[in-house]
Design an enzyme around this catalytic site. Sequence first.
Site, mmCIF file in Angstrom:
data_model
loop_
_atom_site.group_PDB
_atom_site.id
_atom_site.type_symbol
_atom_site.label_atom_id
_atom_site.label_comp_id
_atom_site.label_asym_id
_atom_site.label_seq_id
_atom_site.Cartn_x
_atom_site.Cartn_y
_atom_site.Cartn_z
ATOM 1 N N HIS A 42 0.887 -1.181 0.000
ATOM 2 C CA HIS A 42 0.000 0.000 0.000
ATOM 3 C C HIS A 42 0.920 1.223 0.000
ATOM 4 C CE1 HIS A 42 -2.638 -3.170 1.433
ATOM 5 N NE2 HIS A 42 -3.688 -2.373 1.316
ATOM 6 N N GLY A 166 -3.150 -4.754 -3.128
ATOM 7 C CA GLY A 166 -1.961 -5.180 -2.395
ATOM 8 C C GLY A 166 -2.127 -6.482 -1.641
ATOM 9 N N ASP A 186 0.621 -1.450 4.791
ATOM 10 C CA ASP A 186 0.190 -0.230 5.486
ATOM 11 C C ASP A 186 -1.154 0.230 4.901
ATOM 12 O OD1 ASP A 186 0.189 2.141 6.909
ATOM 13 O OD2 ASP A 186 1.624 3.150 5.589
HETATM 14 C C1 LIG Z 1 -1.678 4.634 4.644
HETATM 15 S S1 LIG Z 1 -1.516 4.886 2.931
HETATM 16 C C2 LIG Z 1 0.094 4.305 2.571
HETATM 17 C C3 LIG Z 1 1.219 5.154 3.065
HETATM 18 C C4 LIG Z 1 2.583 4.638 2.740
HETATM 19 N N1 LIG Z 1 2.732 3.219 3.021
HETATM 20 C C5 LIG Z 1 3.647 5.397 3.499
HETATM 21 O O1 LIG Z 1 4.151 4.905 4.518
HETATM 22 O O2 LIG Z 1 4.005 6.470 3.053
HETATM 23 C C6 LIG Z 1 -2.491 3.599 2.259
HETATM 24 C C7 LIG Z 1 -2.541 3.581 0.736
HETATM 25 O O3 LIG Z 1 -3.129 2.347 0.309
HETATM 26 C C8 LIG Z 1 -3.890 2.581 -0.852
HETATM 27 N N2 LIG Z 1 -4.822 1.443 -0.958
HETATM 28 C C9 LIG Z 1 -6.028 1.274 -0.380
HETATM 29 N N3 LIG Z 1 -6.495 0.037 -0.621
HETATM 30 C C10 LIG Z 1 -5.534 -0.604 -1.347
HETATM 31 C C11 LIG Z 1 -5.404 -1.933 -1.852
HETATM 32 N N4 LIG Z 1 -6.366 -2.851 -1.650
HETATM 33 N N5 LIG Z 1 -4.277 -2.250 -2.508
HETATM 34 C C12 LIG Z 1 -3.285 -1.342 -2.714
HETATM 35 N N6 LIG Z 1 -3.359 -0.066 -2.249
HETATM 36 C C13 LIG Z 1 -4.463 0.294 -1.569
HETATM 37 C C14 LIG Z 1 -4.523 3.918 -0.601
HETATM 38 O O4 LIG Z 1 -4.913 4.527 -1.824
HETATM 39 C C15 LIG Z 1 -3.401 4.675 0.110
HETATM 40 O O5 LIG Z 1 -2.628 5.397 -0.804
#
Ligand SMILES: C[S@@+](CC[C@H](N)C(=O)[O-])C[C@H]1O[C@@H](n2cnc3c(N)ncnc32)[C@H](O)[C@@H]1O
Length: 304
Positions: A42, A166, A186
Amino acid sequence: MLSYLHGFHAGNFADVHKHSALVLILAHLQKKTKPFCVIDTHAGAGWYDLSSLQAQKTGEWKGGIAAVQHENQVPVAMVPYLDLIEDFIPENRGFSDDSGAEGDVGPDGDTYQEPPLYYPGSPFIVQKMLRENDHLALMELHPREYETLDRRIYHDRRVTLQKRDGYEGLVAMVPPAIRRGLVLMDPSYDVKQDYARAARSIIAAHRRWATATYMLWYPILEDGFDHELHAMFREIPAAGGVLCSEIAASHGGGKGRMLGSGLLIVNPPYQLDEQLADIGEWLRDVVHLPGPGVHFQDWLVKAQ
Ligand SMILES: C[S@@+](CC[C@H](N)C(=O)[O-])C[C@H]1O[C@@H](n2cnc3c(N)ncnc32)[C@H](O)[C@@H]1O
């Protein structure tokens, strides 16, 4: 439903907790010359402009990275993370599409006159610590966050990015060709099912790639969804154990508000427990939690 944008929360106390642990795990992987691989399920937008309208609207970074940078004495284990954050300057700054440029008028009528301060998200923290033959595999599902990250990563042959779920993507990708590594998960927890989906994905990936380190971040809420998560992680037969680290307010969260930040780490590297204990004891009193701070750390599964 993808409503979450990390730009509103970048650099908050949860990012400080999660990213300081991330840097310690990467530093451990760097100790051997053999290449390592990181899967970031994520990824988000890559980095964040703390003078942007999004970041200024919540101001969450003031109680996170800014509160930590304000301290004169920090635990030794925090130093590699803080050095990386302080040195971070994005290379593709022209592509920031959410920044509040100098003189912009914010939602509350303020104008932003301060010089921009950038905060790296997990993709750029990892990228900074990759060596020549290491690999970073990123997944991000939100179309705009994906496009922003894609432009920012630019041409780095060590990094791949997929617009993909993810949870499913992780299980399909493991074991990777490079067998030493870390999985960072995350999620945005837009829906409460994310807790169980995250646990199921890591459990399935661990069956196929048992030697990797897995780190899952989760929010601690009044609702207690994290209890189910702990129960599922207690069942993972990890030779290196499962460590839990939490900093949270004992009360004061209110309905839906985040009380604290939790990390579940499968197969943590040697002595990470001691380093995280020092960090957690210190962060509890330094970052701005919604109430009196508590630090909790324990092994959910003991290392063999
Ligand atoms: C908390 S943020 C990530 C922050 C990043 N890991 C950091 O530490 O900078 C979560 C992200 O996951 C994405 N997201 C949500 N559901 C997802 C999925 N099923 N698979 C991949 N990405 C996803 C969202 O769009 C968002 O950008």
